[in-house]
Design an enzyme around this catalytic site. Structure first.
Site, PDB file in Angstrom:
ATOM      1  N   ARG A   9     -13.489   0.347  -4.431  1.00 27.96           N
ATOM      2  CA  ARG A   9     -14.103   0.772  -3.132  1.00 27.96           C
ATOM      3  C   ARG A   9     -15.689   1.570  -3.335  1.00 27.96           C
ATOM      4  O   ARG A   9     -15.650   2.421  -4.223  1.00 27.96           O
ATOM      5  CB  ARG A   9     -13.168   1.375  -2.546  1.00 27.96           C
ATOM      6  CG  ARG A   9     -11.839   0.544  -2.029  1.00 27.96           C
ATOM      7  CD  ARG A   9     -12.197  -0.201  -0.648  1.00 27.96           C
ATOM      8  NE  ARG A   9     -12.603   0.581   0.350  1.00 27.96           N
ATOM      9  CZ  ARG A   9     -11.846   1.426   0.900  1.00 27.96           C
ATOM     10  NH1 ARG A   9     -10.665   1.498   0.825  1.00 27.96           N
ATOM     11  NH2 ARG A   9     -12.118   2.304   2.173  1.00 27.96           N
ATOM     12  N   ASP A  55       0.816  -1.171   0.072  1.00 26.13           N
ATOM     13  CA  ASP A  55       0.005  -0.092   0.179  1.00 26.13           C
ATOM     14  C   ASP A  55       0.966   1.202   0.129  1.00 26.13           C
ATOM     15  O   ASP A  55       2.075   1.199  -0.537  1.00 26.13           O
ATOM     16  CB  ASP A  55      -1.015  -0.015   1.038  1.00 26.13           C
ATOM     17  CG  ASP A  55      -2.125   0.610   0.847  1.00 26.13           C
ATOM     18  OD1 ASP A  55      -2.014   1.708   1.093  1.00 26.13           O
ATOM     19  OD2 ASP A  55      -3.520   0.114   0.501  1.00 26.13           O
ATOM     20  N   ASP A  88     -12.909   3.770   4.615  1.00 25.16           N
ATOM     21  CA  ASP A  88     -12.125   2.704   5.271  1.00 25.16           C
ATOM     22  C   ASP A  88     -13.147   2.002   6.421  1.00 25.16           C
ATOM     23  O   ASP A  88     -13.521   2.641   7.145  1.00 25.16           O
ATOM     24  CB  ASP A  88     -10.819   3.199   5.810  1.00 25.16           C
ATOM     25  CG  ASP A  88      -9.912   3.719   4.617  1.00 25.16           C
ATOM     26  OD1 ASP A  88     -10.372   3.450   3.330  1.00 25.16           O
ATOM     27  OD2 ASP A  88      -8.797   4.238   5.189  1.00 25.16           O
ATOM     28  N   ASP A 136      -5.635   4.944  -5.597  1.00 22.46           N
ATOM     29  CA  ASP A 136      -6.214   5.499  -4.571  1.00 22.46           C
ATOM     30  C   ASP A 136      -6.932   7.115  -4.959  1.00 22.46           C
ATOM     31  O   ASP A 136      -6.692   7.400  -6.107  1.00 22.46           O
ATOM     32  CB  ASP A 136      -5.373   5.746  -3.268  1.00 22.46           C
ATOM     33  CG  ASP A 136      -5.977   5.730  -1.776  1.00 22.46           C
ATOM     34  OD1 ASP A 136      -7.378   5.908  -1.746  1.00 22.46           O
ATOM     35  OD2 ASP A 136      -5.517   5.252  -1.054  1.00 22.46           O
TER      36      ASP A 136
END
Length: 581
Positions: A209, A64, A213, A140
């Protein structure tokens, strides 16, 4: 001309056979955060392989944020302190272990941790990823001036209206096209954090996503409320991603209780969602090892009939309903219907309230924070004069919920008081079976009385069904007068069941079973076959109930890898092997 090309490419969903089933693997963030270390990561990969997870299908090993140096050249470059032998060398070592190599970048002006991103360098970075033989790219969404949090130096930032959503889609499209031009197959994983990515996800990536989170049990609950609305955008050409799995093992930055982590895994397996481990593998507890190695659950997740699971029962409070579509220019349309949900009010620091005066009601000016501010000098006002707490000028400019640039969440709806409820999810499998997961999100134990008619079983609800409990085997709930009685423990109590028409159930001979190994460290205070504990978390019976059987040397007892066995004290490492149909 650019717009016409964009429209044409958007019309095509990805269909490169990379993700016919949800990807499975490991991501470094929950354990390591921004402190990546080549040596510790190599140990993690070795542990995953030694524990049997690679053989079970956890193929992707994904780095990541923070793998890259704090400045970039023509391409992103590895942080030499974290990866002294270079990022390509690290990836090659993963390939030698038969893992697939994953890496991280971002569509914003920097990564979430402030490292260089691929924005405006998509072509060069995609070529570098291909040269490094990368197999998986997590992309991201932090610090995107067009669709992200406010940046003081960027006028007009801090909103994600439909034009911002169109630009965000274009950014991901640029990386997808650059990756495709390299000729190397790479999974593209978007971390856009918004439900509306489900509408365009399969045109841009292999998984995407759809919420904030998942950091705790409240986050697990909210992820289910989002996922239940996105079934039509979920399948073999791409997957809604509710985020990584939070283990319960010590040492990880984020974790759940053991019961909650197994409940999360059961839900993710059934949905089916990508299974990306976030636990501390170097200190993985036997409980977590058994959770993530359960072959029945994995096979449900990877079942080729990719019909998404649906919620057939819940008693949870209302949640906003998403109304979504896509404009001709590719922009995702996103509206919220209240669905009976009250306005979220204001954020007063650590809590929410209907309005600013209510923030400090009964507490005084010290509770007037967040989106509210105290009129006049603090300490000089009447502590009971709540009307001095008013909405701040910045909060008055806050965008509508549909245009919120931050990761999607409703803090007021995912608080513990708002999920004192239970859910039951159901999914059909290729072999004619039906899989079911029931979860208790409440802080008190509960019993769900579920009519079989709500399951819409293909053989009807009048024919008796065989129940196979994926976790407890011998504790399957009884069917009583066409109902399932599901007794669920508090805070994560759950069942994961497979139902099959009784008339078709037959015992299979031993030769029809396959075997997968798992190594586990056990504490043996007494005869482990009777009373032994698993590092204080359960009994040897849990291994057998979970489907693992000790390997035998001569057919009479478990194999001892290290230490002694049977009635002696001390730690013993035993290898178990699961017998699976």
């Amino acid at each position: 001309m650019l717009r016409l090309e964009f429209l044409f490419t958007l019309a095509q969903a990805l269909d490169d056979a990379l993700v016919k089933a949800p990807p499975m693997g490991y991501n470094s963030w929950n354990h390591f955060g921004c402190t990546l270390n080549q040596e510790e990561l190599s140990k993690t990969a070795a542990s995953l392989k030694d524990l049997g997870f690679l053989e079970l299908g956890y193929r992707y090993f994904v780095l990541d944020d923070c793998w890259m140096a704090k400045t970039r050249g023509v391409t992103l470059e590895a942080d030499s302190n974290a990866f002294p032998s270079g990022i390509k060398d690290f990836g090659q070592k993963l390939h030698e272990m038969n893992f697939l190599f994953g890496i991280y970048t971002c569509r914003g002006v920097s990564t979430c941790e402030g490292r260089p991103s691929s924005r405006d360098h998509e072509e060069a970075d995609a070529k570098a990823f291909a040269e490094w033989e990368v197999d998986f790219v997590k992309n991201d969404a932090c610090w995107d001036p067009d669709c992200g949090p406010e940046q003081p130096t960027v006028p007009g930032s801090g909103i994600c209206d439909i034009e911002g959503r169109r630009k965000a889609v274009l950014r991901y499209q640029r990386m997808k096209d650059a990756m495709n031009r390299t000729g190397r197959p790479m999974v593209h994983s978007l971390a856009g954090w918004q439900p509306w990515f489900a509408v365009v996800g399969s045109q841009l990536a292999h998984m995407w996503r759809v919420g904030a989170d998942v950091k705790d049990w409240d986050g697990v609950y909210e992820a289910t409320r989002i996922m239940e609305q996105l079934r039509e955008y979920h399948g073999a050409q791409g997957w809604n991603d509710p985020d990584m799995l939070l283990g319960s093992s010590r040492g990880a930055t984020l974790k759940l209780t053991p019961l909650q982590s197994r409940a999360q895994f059961s839900l993710w397996a059934l949905m089916p969602a990508p299974l990306m481990l976030g636990a501390n593998v170097l200190e993985l507890s036997p409980y977590d090892a058994l959770t993530y190695s359960n072959l029945e659950a994995i096979e449900i997740n990877q079942d080729p009939l990719v019909t998404p699971a649906e919620v057939v029962y819940h008693n949870c409070p209302p949640y906003p309903r998403f109304v979504m579509g896509q404009r001709a220019d590719g922009a995702p349309e996103f509206e919220l219907h209240t669905n009976g949900v009250q306005d979220p009010g204001v954020v007063c620091g650590a809590h929410t309230a209907p309005n600013c005066p209510a923030c400090c009601q009964g507490h005084g000016e010290g509770w007037c924070h967040g989106e509210c501010e105290w009129l006049g000098e603090r300490g000089n006002g009447n502590p009971d004069d709540d009307q001095n707490c008013v909405l701040s000028e910045k909060a008055k400019k806050k965008p509508a919920a549909e245009n919120n640039p931050n990761p999607w969440q409703r803090k007021d709806l995912k608080e513990s008081s708002m999920h004192q409820c239970q859910q039951v999810w159901v999914r059909r499998l290729t072999n004619g079976q039906v899989a079911l997961v029931a979860v208790n999100f409440a802080s008190k134990a509960a019993t769900v009385d579920l009519p079989l008619s709500q399951l819409r079983l293909p053989w009807g609800d009048e024919t008796p069904s065989i129940l196979w409990d994926v976790w407890h085997v011998a504790k399957a709930p009884e069917q009583v007068h066409g109902h399932l009685k599901l007794a669920l423990e508090a805070d994560g109590g759950h069942y994961m069941l497979k139902l099959e028409q009784k008339s078709t159930q037959e015992d299979l001979p031993a030769k029809d079973f396959k075997e997968v190994s798992l190594r586990a460290s056990l504490q043996m205070p007494s005869d482990p076959l009777v009373n032994g504990s698993v590092q204080g978390t359960g009994t040897m019976t849990e291994f057998v109930m979970g489907g693992f059987l000790p390997i035998t040397n001569d057919g009479t007892g478990p194999m001892v890898i290290d230490g002694c066995f049977g009635g002696c004290l001390g730690q013993v490492v035993v290898e178990f092997r699961r017998r699976k149909r």
